[in-house]
Write a protein that holds these residues in place. Structure first.
Motif, PDB file in Angstrom:
ATOM      1  N   ASN A 292       4.573  11.613  -6.709  1.00 58.99           N
ATOM      2  CA  ASN A 292       4.107  10.226  -6.724  1.00 58.99           C
ATOM      3  C   ASN A 292       2.590  10.171  -6.789  1.00 58.99           C
ATOM      4  O   ASN A 292       1.890  10.825  -6.021  1.00 58.99           O
ATOM      5  N   VAL A 293       2.092   9.375  -7.731  1.00 59.81           N
ATOM      6  CA  VAL A 293       0.652   9.262  -7.974  1.00 59.81           C
ATOM      7  C   VAL A 293       0.249   7.793  -7.909  1.00 59.81           C
ATOM      8  O   VAL A 293       0.930   6.927  -8.461  1.00 59.81           O
ATOM      9  N   LEU A 294      -0.848   7.535  -7.224  1.00 59.15           N
ATOM     10  CA  LEU A 294      -1.445   6.206  -7.167  1.00 59.15           C
ATOM     11  C   LEU A 294      -2.610   6.159  -8.144  1.00 59.15           C
ATOM     12  O   LEU A 294      -3.502   7.007  -8.092  1.00 59.15           O
ATOM     13  N   GLU A 295      -2.592   5.155  -9.010  1.00 60.23           N
ATOM     14  CA  GLU A 295      -3.707   4.922  -9.926  1.00 60.23           C
ATOM     15  C   GLU A 295      -4.446   3.673  -9.485  1.00 60.23           C
ATOM     16  O   GLU A 295      -3.838   2.612  -9.325  1.00 60.23           O
ATOM     17  N   ILE A 296      -5.753   3.794  -9.307  1.00 67.09           N
ATOM     18  CA  ILE A 296      -6.585   2.645  -8.968  1.00 67.09           C
ATOM     19  C   ILE A 296      -7.291   2.196 -10.243  1.00 67.09           C
ATOM     20  O   ILE A 296      -8.146   2.899 -10.775  1.00 67.09           O
ATOM     21  N   GLY A 297      -6.904   1.032 -10.754  1.00 69.38           N
ATOM     22  CA  GLY A 297      -7.476   0.500 -11.990  1.00 69.38           C
ATOM     23  C   GLY A 297      -6.539   0.691 -13.165  1.00 69.38           C
ATOM     24  O   GLY A 297      -6.720   1.605 -13.966  1.00 69.38           O
ATOM     25  N   THR A 298      -5.538  -0.177 -13.274  1.00 70.84           N
ATOM     26  CA  THR A 298      -4.608  -0.097 -14.408  1.00 70.84           C
ATOM     27  C   THR A 298      -5.343  -0.301 -15.722  1.00 70.84           C
ATOM     28  O   THR A 298      -5.063   0.379 -16.716  1.00 70.84           O
TER      29      THR A 298
ATOM     30  N   ARG B 200      -7.099  -5.165 -10.198  1.00 69.74           N
ATOM     31  CA  ARG B 200      -7.610  -6.381  -9.560  1.00 69.74           C
ATOM     32  C   ARG B 200      -7.602  -7.586 -10.496  1.00 69.74           C
ATOM     33  O   ARG B 200      -7.581  -8.722 -10.050  1.00 69.74           O
ATOM     34  N   ILE B 201      -7.629  -7.348 -11.823  1.00 67.64           N
ATOM     35  CA  ILE B 201      -7.674  -8.444 -12.799  1.00 67.64           C
ATOM     36  C   ILE B 201      -6.258  -8.682 -13.320  1.00 67.64           C
ATOM     37  O   ILE B 201      -5.716  -7.868 -14.080  1.00 67.64           O
ATOM     38  N   ASP B 202      -5.665  -9.783 -12.918  1.00 68.94           N
ATOM     39  CA  ASP B 202      -4.263 -10.044 -13.228  1.00 68.94           C
ATOM     40  C   ASP B 202      -4.014 -10.078 -14.735  1.00 68.94           C
ATOM     41  O   ASP B 202      -3.003  -9.556 -15.219  1.00 68.94           O
ATOM     42  N   GLU B 203      -4.917 -10.684 -15.481  1.00 70.48           N
ATOM     43  CA  GLU B 203      -4.748 -10.784 -16.936  1.00 70.48           C
ATOM     44  C   GLU B 203      -4.602  -9.406 -17.578  1.00 70.48           C
ATOM     45  O   GLU B 203      -3.719  -9.175 -18.420  1.00 70.48           O
ATOM     46  N   LEU B 204      -5.440  -8.461 -17.172  1.00 74.77           N
ATOM     47  CA  LEU B 204      -5.383  -7.118 -17.733  1.00 74.77           C
ATOM     48  C   LEU B 204      -4.080  -6.424 -17.350  1.00 74.77           C
ATOM     49  O   LEU B 204      -3.468  -5.729 -18.172  1.00 74.77           O
TER      50      LEU B 204
ATOM     51  N   GLN C 153      -8.265  -0.756  -1.082  1.00 68.53           N
ATOM     52  CA  GLN C 153      -7.297  -0.702   0.017  1.00 68.53           C
ATOM     53  C   GLN C 153      -6.113   0.214  -0.291  1.00 68.53           C
ATOM     54  O   GLN C 153      -5.327   0.537   0.608  1.00 68.53           O
ATOM     55  N   GLY C 154      -5.962   0.634  -1.537  1.00 71.19           N
ATOM     56  CA  GLY C 154      -4.836   1.471  -1.904  1.00 71.19           C
ATOM     57  C   GLY C 154      -3.520   0.722  -1.791  1.00 71.19           C
ATOM     58  O   GLY C 154      -3.454  -0.508  -1.891  1.00 71.19           O
ATOM     59  N   TRP C 155      -2.444   1.479  -1.520  1.00 72.61           N
ATOM     60  CA  TRP C 155      -1.096   0.895  -1.434  1.00 72.61           C
ATOM     61  C   TRP C 155      -0.357   1.641  -0.334  1.00 72.61           C
ATOM     62  O   TRP C 155       0.515   2.481  -0.576  1.00 72.61           O
ATOM     63  N   LYS C 156      -0.708   1.326   0.897  1.00 73.27           N
ATOM     64  CA  LYS C 156      -0.248   2.078   2.068  1.00 73.27           C
ATOM     65  C   LYS C 156       1.271   2.173   2.144  1.00 73.27           C
ATOM     66  O   LYS C 156       1.830   3.214   2.514  1.00 73.27           O
ATOM     67  N   GLU C 157       1.958   1.081   1.780  1.00 71.28           N
ATOM     68  CA  GLU C 157       3.412   1.035   1.913  1.00 71.28           C
ATOM     69  C   GLU C 157       4.114   2.072   1.043  1.00 71.28           C
ATOM     70  O   GLU C 157       5.240   2.476   1.335  1.00 71.28           O
ATOM     71  N   LYS C 158       3.484   2.501  -0.019  1.00 72.25           N
ATOM     72  CA  LYS C 158       4.088   3.457  -0.949  1.00 72.25           C
ATOM     73  C   LYS C 158       3.619   4.889  -0.712  1.00 72.25           C
ATOM     74  O   LYS C 158       4.114   5.819  -1.339  1.00 72.25           O
ATOM     75  N   GLY C 159       2.647   5.073   0.163  1.00 79.26           N
ATOM     76  CA  GLY C 159       2.118   6.407   0.411  1.00 79.26           C
ATOM     77  C   GLY C 159       2.936   7.162   1.444  1.00 79.26           C
ATOM     78  O   GLY C 159       3.937   6.653   1.961  1.00 79.26           O
ATOM     79  N   PRO C 160       2.518   8.382   1.778  1.00 79.39           N
ATOM     80  CA  PRO C 160       1.339   9.069   1.226  1.00 79.39           C
ATOM     81  C   PRO C 160       1.589   9.572  -0.195  1.00 79.39           C
ATOM     82  O   PRO C 160       2.731   9.761  -0.604  1.00 79.39           O
ATOM     83  N   PHE C 161       0.496   9.782  -0.934  1.00 77.73           N
ATOM     84  CA  PHE C 161       0.574  10.133  -2.342  1.00 77.73           C
ATOM     85  C   PHE C 161       0.195  11.599  -2.578  1.00 77.73           C
ATOM     86  O   PHE C 161      -0.757  12.108  -1.989  1.00 77.73           O
ATOM     87  N   ASP C 162       0.933  12.236  -3.461  1.00 76.32           N
ATOM     88  CA  ASP C 162       0.597  13.603  -3.865  1.00 76.32           C
ATOM     89  C   ASP C 162      -0.698  13.638  -4.668  1.00 76.32           C
ATOM     90  O   ASP C 162      -1.424  14.630  -4.658  1.00 76.32           O
ATOM     91  N   GLY C 163      -0.977  12.550  -5.383  1.00 78.69           N
ATOM     92  CA  GLY C 163      -2.197  12.465  -6.171  1.00 78.69           C
ATOM     93  C   GLY C 163      -2.689  11.028  -6.244  1.00 78.69           C
ATOM     94  O   GLY C 163      -1.885  10.084  -6.235  1.00 78.69           O
ATOM     95  N   ILE C 164      -3.990  10.858  -6.273  1.00 75.65           N
ATOM     96  CA  ILE C 164      -4.612   9.545  -6.477  1.00 75.65           C
ATOM     97  C   ILE C 164      -5.687   9.722  -7.534  1.00 75.65           C
ATOM     98  O   ILE C 164      -6.490  10.657  -7.473  1.00 75.65           O
ATOM     99  N   ILE C 165      -5.696   8.817  -8.505  1.00 72.19           N
ATOM    100  CA  ILE C 165      -6.697   8.861  -9.568  1.00 72.19           C
ATOM    101  C   ILE C 165      -7.366   7.492  -9.641  1.00 72.19           C
ATOM    102  O   ILE C 165      -6.693   6.460  -9.594  1.00 72.19           O
ATOM    103  N   VAL C 166      -8.686   7.484  -9.697  1.00 71.52           N
ATOM    104  CA  VAL C 166      -9.459   6.244  -9.676  1.00 71.52           C
ATOM    105  C   VAL C 166     -10.206   6.137 -10.996  1.00 71.52           C
ATOM    106  O   VAL C 166     -10.938   7.057 -11.374  1.00 71.52           O
ATOM    107  N   THR C 167     -10.034   5.006 -11.685  1.00 70.51           N
ATOM    108  CA  THR C 167     -10.579   4.877 -13.042  1.00 70.51           C
ATOM    109  C   THR C 167     -11.791   3.967 -13.114  1.00 70.51           C
ATOM    110  O   THR C 167     -12.127   3.449 -14.182  1.00 70.51           O
ATOM    111  N   ALA C 168     -12.453   3.737 -11.972  1.00 73.37           N
ATOM    112  CA  ALA C 168     -13.735   3.046 -11.906  1.00 73.37           C
ATOM    113  C   ALA C 168     -14.491   3.671 -10.742  1.00 73.37           C
ATOM    114  O   ALA C 168     -13.891   4.327  -9.881  1.00 73.37           O
ATOM    115  N   ALA C 169     -15.801   3.477 -10.720  1.00 74.22           N
ATOM    116  CA  ALA C 169     -16.631   4.249  -9.790  1.00 74.22           C
ATOM    117  C   ALA C 169     -17.053   3.442  -8.561  1.00 74.22           C
ATOM    118  O   ALA C 169     -17.827   2.492  -8.672  1.00 74.22           O
TER     119      ALA C 169
END
Length: 222
Positions: free
Chosen positions: A90-96, A117-121, A146-162
């Motif tokens: 399971n991987v969490l991506e921050i920034g679809t 964070r941007i619903d339209e995107l 804030q991540g997604w605590k309810e679905k964690g812990p995650f084997d991997g997290i990738i963040v696509t903004a700085a």
């Protein structure tokens, strides 16, 4: 979105994707599974039709709302780093964003959880990913810090903004042995692509590359 749009023609054809993958190999990407997925993902459907002919250039492109689709090399590099210690469940991506990185991840891990964070995107991304019949993705419109605590812990997290610093919530949601790949630094200054590994109560960090990303912003917003 019909089948011909997904396959692409001319500057968006399979042959063009093959040339892109050859460039990625020349630039140092070695993971054959990552390369195979990159060869199959139709990047042109993740950008506006007016710039679809540029989709297989190795460059970032605008997707609206001040956001970008990442350079293919960076997508491949971050994915390769994430998977370097072996398969992930399971991987969490921050920034679809537009969904391109999501599409790559979904074909390499068992389950992807993605926050935008941007619903339209996110609505646009979800439509594209559904067209690709990728059904191992869960979506959240929310605050990536804030991540997604309810679905964690995650084997991997990738963040696509700085972010300016690594968000503590993401570290807390990382599983033991998990890997966090995140660009850190000023939007208009130097940014480091960081790998954070959790080993029990210890964190190991390494700088993997110099990068440039749009800033990670708190959310959500429409």
């Amino acid at each position: 979105m019909n089948g011909s749009n997904l396959r692409g023609i001319g500057m968006t054809s399979d042959r063009t994707r093959t040339r892109l993958v050859q460039r990625l190999q020349e630039e140092g990407i070695r993971n054959t599974m990552v390369l195979a997925v990159m060869a199959g993902v139709p990047r042109h459907i993740f950008v506006d039709e007016g710039i679809a002919h540029r989709a297989y250039e190795d460059t970032a492109l605008p997707i609206g709302r001040g956001q970008t689709i990442s350079q293919p090399f960076i997508v491949a590099k971050m994915t390769e780093i994430l998977l370097d210690a072996g398969p992930l469940k399971n991987v969490l991506e921050i920034g679809t964003g537009c969904g391109y990185q999501t599409a790559v991840l979904a074909q390499l891990v068992e389950q992807v959880y993605t926050i935008e964070r941007i619903d339209e995107l996110q609505q646009q991304a979800q439509a594209r990913l559904s067209a690709l019949q990728l059904d191992n993705i869960e979506y959240r419109h929310g605050d990536g810090f804030q991540g997604w605590k309810e679905k964690g812990p995650f084997d991997g997290i990738i963040v696509t903004a700085a972010p300016l610093a690594i968000p503590p919530a993401l570290v807390a949601q990382l599983a033991d042995g998990g890997r966090l790949v995140v660009p850190v630094g000023q939007a208009n200054g130097s940014q480091n692509l960081m790998l954070i590994e959790k080993r029990g109560d210890q964190l190991q960090s390494a700088i993997m590359d110099k990068v440039r990303f749009v800033p990670l912003q708190p959310g959500p917003t429409e």
